[in-house]
Design a protein around this motif. Structure first.
Motif, PDB file in Angstrom:
ATOM      1  N   GLU A 145      33.082  45.644 -40.310  1.00 49.28           N
ATOM      2  CA  GLU A 145      34.061  44.924 -39.505  1.00 49.28           C
ATOM      3  C   GLU A 145      33.394  43.737 -38.819  1.00 49.28           C
ATOM      4  O   GLU A 145      32.252  43.821 -38.387  1.00 49.28           O
ATOM      5  CB  GLU A 145      34.616  45.875 -38.441  1.00 49.28           C
ATOM      6  N   ASP A 146      34.132  42.639 -38.724  1.00 51.44           N
ATOM      7  CA  ASP A 146      33.601  41.453 -38.048  1.00 51.44           C
ATOM      8  C   ASP A 146      33.720  41.658 -36.540  1.00 51.44           C
ATOM      9  O   ASP A 146      34.819  41.779 -36.010  1.00 51.44           O
ATOM     10  CB  ASP A 146      34.410  40.225 -38.479  1.00 51.44           C
ATOM     11  N   ARG A 193      33.048  50.466 -30.749  1.00 50.32           N
ATOM     12  CA  ARG A 193      32.940  50.537 -32.203  1.00 50.32           C
ATOM     13  C   ARG A 193      31.659  51.222 -32.642  1.00 50.32           C
ATOM     14  O   ARG A 193      31.469  51.481 -33.825  1.00 50.32           O
ATOM     15  CB  ARG A 193      33.031  49.135 -32.799  1.00 50.32           C
TER      16      ARG A 193
END
Lengths: 258, 322, 405
Positions: free
Chosen positions: A67-68, A80
């Motif tokens: 994920e960016d 995250r």
């Protein structure tokens, strides 16, 4: 980037005219222990602060677990799965050791404001489990007692251990340790490095170590990246890096000035 | 919108517009002197010195007393007497306010330099109330009033717009003070020490700068400007009360923030803008909100700047942000 | 003598932990509830029941501000804005102010045809608190991003704007929102109405009751207890820990996954809730919302309570709140007349009230920044047996005061 937990692509940070990170590419393979080293002022902490969302990169991207996360705020990045410690210990001094760890669990707990006031069974249970888990984490990190003491009254070494426990409490996939052995004596350093080396197997963690002292990380690291003046000057296994001419130069230069 | 409103007012009655602008400029000069004090102190300690406005009002009260009791000046006094009297009260107000502001720092803030940031800020609020009550004790709850020493008559007029003596004197006294300050901060040793300390107190200390003395000097300077502002305020409005400093101080602080806190030129610019806004709002005929709303407008502006452009008009964005 | 004391201490220690812990608070509570009935027998220095009502209300406000300043470490210098908002919501919803409409809902003691909005005060109190909570969120969202000292000045700005709006708000294009400097008065009475009075014996209307002061006192005490309960529960919760973490080290808190904006906004909203609640109840007690009650200094007055008691310390803030509001309403005047008698010349102490508060603030920050009764986090885990002994001995100062927690 077959199985990298983290990919930093062409990461750049400028402060005014000063380039603190010059288009650095950097990858951390899943389950490994990677070290970022370099002399003081090489831009290690800047790099670290970009990964954790304290600074927004001027350019470049950071991919974490597919994920960016570029430019996301620190708490979102922690949520995250990136946990961190600080170079100059930053605990919550007027909270107890257990509470410090509980703050680390903040994003894994659900209790809201109404729950806090009414305290239904669900919240009670969550709190009880969280406290138990906090004590486990403290014990695991080498702090079996003194859990109810204020963080500021703990001795230095215990504060370091508490910081690690707090970072682990965020349930990270990637643990970032910023010069964790600073201020430790050789015995403590050896113990700590032993502890870090067990983390991938024990808890399925990936670790990024930041150090200015090369010797500390050589034993535990799978890969080492060397920064100097914001640029990546070498990368490879500890052995390769140690033989690298630019690295030797950078460190000898540093040795001469210190 | 704002520009349009100003333009319509300008067209409807240009004489009124410019007369009001002169008043705004005058008030702006007084604000500038106070705003500079905030900005100097903020620049060096990152502290909003809430007590600063009260240093100003005590300076004003003292100079009013000197004018009234020591020199017994009235509007009927001779010009020479007035000039000498005002000059002496200026010196006394400046000396007193410098000493007072330095004392406030010494007693209140010095011990808290390494405390959490909120501690000196809260102390400053407390200091402000202490100083207000000092004013209340010595000067009482009512306005202290002087005669109108500088005539309201026009010194000269351009195209129907009168430049009154009192406005002129205030502006003419402010200018040299501002120039002197700029010279002091940019060109003297003490000024360089101030700038060095504001950038990095530790490094400055290592370079042999006496940080404590530099900070005291800054407070003395800021206090002196506040004292001068106090006297000018008395000359301009002829009345002053113990609790006016806090309000005026906040307005001046708004000016400092508007210009970019820590930036000297910014403080002056901000002060002039605030002075004009205030004067236009209170003086213009066509659709102005009026003096009932001045404070709301000024503080609304303050909030808007802090939220949308915290670095102010002339300030620089710091690399690490807030 | 000393042996008797030793036996007592020993017996006391043998009592169950719960009894030991709750005995003192229970005693205090009992004394508080019965205050209006033994007040008459006390020396003159004790506050009148009317004064005590206001002391309790102000203490509720202090506890609300404590959530913002003490827990989350956000300096709010414009708390008076919430106080005013709460008072005016109460006035709008229970008076003849909006005579354009006639709306009655559970109101008591007035005829059904009286114009204006008249909603039961119980509902109004909740509505006022919720309204100010929303106001708090709206003010907080744009401003809480600012650094601490900027936040202080922005809240100060709101604290200046709100009273001015209140004072000038009698003519918004012809619409009278606040009735200007006159304020809005009277506000409907609080009470349970005739039906509940007949069936359960609950007071029908406070304002017309012969026990007016006592009824308001007990209700204010209930409000305070509710506030204390929420304060303690919140402090020992996930949210409370996040607040304190932000206060202690914002950067570290964010790095540990605490969302700064959301968490700060919650603290601001919580503080606003209690500010609004207290403001509304105050207006109901005085049967009016008057702009002269809402001036900037009031924010500093409440802040002084928090600082005097101890930022973050619930029991400290209660003591700070009661002491200062007592001084403000009666104490300073009594000190003044006492001093005047002794020194044989008139000394107007209340005139310098804010000088006294300023001096308290400065003295506390310089000499006892943690307040009279400092916050004690570790007490939360006192029940965890073994370690508490070690904690007590290691604790700085180690005076073993059984205070917080």
């Amino acid at each position: 980037m077959a199985d990298n937990l983290l990919d930093a692509i062409q990461l750049r940070k400028e402060f005014g005219g000063l380039v603190a990170s010059n288009n650095v590419d950097f990858a951390i393979p899943r389950g490994s222990i990677v070290s970022l080293i370099g002399p003081n002022g090489a831009g290690k902490t800047t790099f670290f602060n970009m990964l954790t969302g304290v600074y927004k990169p001027t350019a470049g991207r950071i991919l974490f677990d597919g994920e960016d996360i570029t430019g996301k705020p620190p708490h979102a990045i922690t949520e995250r799965g990136i946990g961190r410690t600080f170079q100059n210990i930053r605990l919550f001094p007027l909270m107890t050791a257990v509470e410090n760890v509980l703050v680390g669990m903040n994003c894994r707990l659900r209790g809201g404001i109404i729950g806090a006031i009414i305290r239904p069974p669900r919240v009670r249970r969550e709190e009880k489990l969280a406290r138990e888990r906090a004590r486990e984490l403290l014990a695991y990190s080498g702090l079996p007692t003194r859990h109810t003491e204020l963080a500021r009254s703990l001795p230095y070494g215990d504060q370091r251990r508490l910081e690690v426990a707090r970072a682990l409490a965020t349930e990270p996939k990637l643990l970032l340790l910023d010069e964790p052995t600073a201020g430790m004596n050789p015995q403590e350093t050896a113990d700590f490095i032993g502890f870090v080396s067990r983390l991938p197997d024990d808890r399925g963690l990936t670790v990024l170590l930041i150090e200015h002292d090369m010797k500390v990380v050589m034993g535990v690291s799978d890969r080492v990246t060397v920064l100097e003046y914001g640029e990546k000057i070498a990368e490879g296994t500890p052995g390769e890096v140690q033989r690298n001419e630019r690295v030797i130069e950078a460190y000898l230069g540093k040795g001469a000035t210190e | 919108m704002l520009a349009l409103w100003l333009l319509i007012n300008l067209v409807k009655d240009p004489t009124e517009f410019f007369s009001v602008a002169v008043i705004g400029l005058t008030n702006g000069s007084v604000y500038a002197l106070i705003a500079l004090g905030y900005t100097l102190v903020y620049g060096i300690l990152q502290l909003i010195n809430f007590a600063h406005g009260d240093v100003f009002s005590l300076g004003g009260l003292l100079s009013a007393t000197v004018i009234l009791d020591a020199f017994d000046l009235t509007a009927a006094s001779s010009a020479v007497a007035i000039v000498i009297g005002v000059a002496v009260s200026l010196l006394i107000a400046v000396a007193f306010s410098s000493a007072l502001n330095t004392t406030v720092e010494l007693v209140g803030y010095r011990r808290l330099r390494n405390a959490p940031r909120l501690a000196p800020l809260i102390t400053a609020v407390g200091m402000s109330f202490i100083l207000q009550n000092v004013g209340l004790y010595f000067w009482g709850p009512n306005y202290t009033s002087t005669d109108n020493l500088i005539p309201n008559s026009a010194a000269f007029s351009i195209g129907g717009v009168d430049f009154q003596w009192d406005n002129l004197v205030v502006i003419l006294l402010t200018m040299p003070l501002l120039l002197a300050l700029t010279w002091l901060v940019t060109s003297t040793r003490q000024g360089k020490a101030m700038r060095a300390t504001s950038q990095d107190p530790e490094a400055a200390a290592m370079m042999g700068i006496n940080v404590n003395r530099t900070i005291s000097f800054t407070f003395a300077l800021a206090g002196g400007l506040a004292g001068a502002a106090g006297l000018l305020y008395v000359l301009q409005f002829t009345t002053i009360r113990f609790d006016q400093g806090f309000q005026l101080g906040l307005i001046a602080f708004t000016a400092a923030v508007l210009g970019g806190i820590g930036n000297l030129a910014g403080a002056v610019l901000g002060a002039v803008i605030i002075g004009l806004i205030e004067a236009f709002n209170e003086g213009l005929e066509w659709h102005a909100a009026g003096s009932d709303w001045t404070r709301s407008i000024v503080f609304g502006l303050l909030i808007a700047i802090l939220v949308f452009r915290p670095e102010g008009l002339l300030g620089e964005r710091t690399p690490e942000g807030a | 003598m000393s042996t008797a004391r030793a036996t007592f201490t020993e017996r006391w220690r043998q009592l169950p932990d719960v009894v030991q812990r709750l005995a003192l608070p229970a005693l205090v509570l009992l004394l508080a509830i019965l205050y209006p009935w033994y007040f008459g027998g006390l020396p003159g220095a004790f506050p009148a029941v009317e004064t005590a009502v206001i002391m309790l209300i102000f203490t509720v406000m202090a506890l609300g501000l404590n959530v913002v300043v003490g827990y989350a470490g956000l300096l709010d210098l414009g708390y008076v804005a919430f106080y005013a908002a709460g008072a005016y919501v109460a006035a709008w919803l229970a008076s003849v102010q909006f005579e354009q409409v006639t709306f009655h809902l559970g109101s008591i003691g007035i005829v059904d045809t009286l114009p204006g909005i008249h909603i039961s005060i119980w509902i109004v109190l909740v509505a006022a608190a919720l309204f100010t909570t929303i106001v708090g969120v709206l003010i907080g969202l744009p401003t809480l991003r600012l650094r601490g000292d900027y936040l202080a000045i922005v809240t100060l700005g709101f604290g200046e704007i709100v009273p001015q709006v209140v004072r000038n708000g009698d003519d918004f294009g012809g619409f009278d929102l606040t009735h200007g400097t006159f304020g809005i008065s009277p506000i409907d009475s609080i009470g349970f109405g005739n039906t509940l009075n007949d069936t359960l014996g609950l007071p029908a209307s406070y304002q017309t009751s012969t026990n007016r002061a006592e009824l308001f006192y007990l209700t204010a005490l209930a409000l305070l207890l509710f506030t204390v309960f929420c304060s303690v529960r919140l402090r020992d919760s996930r949210l409370g820990r996040a607040w304190i973490a932000i206060r202690e080290d914002e950067t570290a808190a964010a790095a540990m996954g605490v969302p700064l904006m959301r968490t700060k906004t919650w603290s601001y909203a919580t503080g606003a809730f209690f500010g609004g609640l207290a403001g509304a109840f105050y207006a109901v007690f005085k049967s009016g919302a008057f702009p002269s009650d809402f001036f900037f200094n009031f924010s500093i007055f409440i802040l002084c309570m928090v600082i005097l008691g101890g930022m973050g310390s619930v029991w400290g803030v209660i003591v700070g709140g009661l002491v200062l509001s007592y001084l403000d309403r009666e104490g300073l005047a009594k000190v003044g007349s006492f001093a005047s008698d002794v020194l044989n010349r008139p000394i107007d102490v209340p005139k310098y009230a804010f000088g006294v508060y300023g001096a308290i603030i400065v003295a506390m920050m310089l000499f006892r920044p943690a307040g009279m009764i400092p916050e004690k986090r570790h007490r939360l885990e006192i029940d965890e047996g073994v370690e508490s002994a070690a904690v007590a001995s290691a604790e700085q100062g180690g005076d073993g005061r059984r205070g917080d927690g």
